[in-house]
Design an enzyme around this catalytic site. Structure first.
Site: not given
Length: 399
Positions: A193, A245, A343
């Site tokens: 992402h 992911d 992230s």
């Protein structure tokens, strides 16, 4: 006999170091094999009052063995007017250099591909040296650290996590938009992402070798590497639930190893342990609380891995937790969690080496509860995929 003063630092006069070597500053790119270097006018003495510096770079994944015969003047058993300096990390400022004088021989090895030595003479007599340098293939290595939040976290020690990369979008003022982890000379792992936040790979630079994005050059190991390609997992989805992911970034040039920059270890193919209840480090430059300011200093927290069943209970009516995911939990009850802009960063299991076991993926409003639970991509579910994308170029070691 050689006089050896270990780990003498030149930091006190670092601004003048360059001035010493004007007119005699040498750089050599070594080929596999042996090279010989002699002081000026050898076997006669170099002129008193002169100084020369020599930097050597071995091929990628080689190190340098050096043996020197020295005849450096000393007075009353001390290195008074003439000094021979040797830095096994290849630092031109020789901040961790060893200092020698007198007559004798020495043998050293570079830590990585670079080595520097120099002589500085302030006397009138001069001296001499002859060195033999041999390049040797380096055994593969990974997961080293200079020391044996991130919400409510603490600052990481200098060079504690050499595999950490901060990903910056050069079209924006933000210091970092995601984290990443170095796994091989040309490859960085991150969350899929993350790469959909930029329009093209060449907008990304990976910042490595520093814990301080506000002043990255304060670290001697700081480097930036351009990204040339982004490879998201082919089955990555974000709706209705996040899955697969994970992504690989390919750098435009080889990432050079140093004490402060290096690859993390990956669990071997076939590793089935779920790491349940193991303690792991989660690191990043993300916001220090939800919707808060980002941290320019690398933050770390120590969390527990929990079962996917317990994680699914926490995320009922929020998200599906898949087998390729791993959840981490603040066992201390102090509200520690990964946060926005963390992230893509690593979840690290510490053994004798550091192993990557997860990639930060998502959570609720970070650390919204006393016992927050974050969701990460489980690396052991993707080892074969990773190795296929990076051409099996990582160092394989047992867990």
């Amino acid at each position: 006999m050689l006089r050896h003063l270990p780990l003498i630092s030149l930091l006190l006069f670092a601004p003048t170091v360059l001035a010493y070597f004007e007119g005699c500053d040498n750089t050599f790119n070594l080929s596999p094999g042996t090279t010989y270097v002699e002081s000026p006018y050898y076997p006669n003495n170099y002129p008193g009052g002169t100084s020369c510096r020599y930097k050597f770079t071995a091929p990628l994944d080689y190190y340098i063995q050096v043996q020197c015969s020295l005849g450096i003047p000393k007075g009353n058993g001390q290195c008074t007017t003439d000094n021979f300096w040797l830095d096994t990390e290849g630092d031109l400022l020789m901040r961790g250099a060893e200092n020698f004088c007198g007559s004798g021989t020495l043998s050293r090895e570079s830590l990585f591909t670079e080595l520097v030595f120099a002589y500085i003479s302030t006397g009138t007599k001069g001296g001499s040296f002859k060195c033999t340098l041999t390049t040797v293939k380096q055994n593969c290595n990974c997961g080293w650290s200079a020391t044996t939040r991130i919400a409510n976290g603490q600052q990481a020690a200098a060079n504690e996590f050499p595999s950490m990369a901060a990903l910056k979008d050069v079209t924006k003022n933000q210091a970092s938009f995601c984290g990443g982890t170095i796994v091989a000379h040309r490859y960085i792992l991150t969350a899929a992402h993350c790469i959909y936040q930029v329009s093209r790979a060449t907008n990304i630079v990976a910042i490595v070798g520093t814990n301080d994005l506000g002043n990255p050059s304060s670290s001697r190991y700081y480097q930036q590497y351009n990204i040339q390609q982004m490879i998201p997992h082919e089955q990555y989805v974000s709706d209705p639930d996040v899955n697969n992911d994970i992504a690989v970034l390919i750098t435009a040039s080889n990432i050079q190893w140093s004490r402060g920059v290096g690859p993390i270890c990956l669990p071997p193919v076939g590793t089935s342990t779920p790491f349940t209840y193991d303690l792991v480090d989660v690191i990043g430059y993300g916001t220090v609380f939800f919707a808060g300011p980002t941290s320019t200093s690398l933050q770390k927290i120590n969390l527990n891995v929990v079962t996917n069943q317990d994680c699914q209970t926490e995320y009922n009516n929020v998200a599906t937790i898949y087998t390729g995911q791993m959840c981490t939990y603040d066992y201390s009850g102090t509200g520690r969690d990964s946060c926005q802009f963390d992230s893509g960063g690593p979840v690290i299991l510490r053994k004798s080496r550091q192993f990557l076991v997860g990639i930060i993926s998502y959570g609720k409003s970070c650390a919204e509860s006393q016992y927050p639970m974050g969701v990460n991509t489980r690396i052991t579910s993707y080892i074969s995929w990773i190795r296929q994308k990076i051409g099996n170029s990582n160092c394989v070691v047992s867990l």
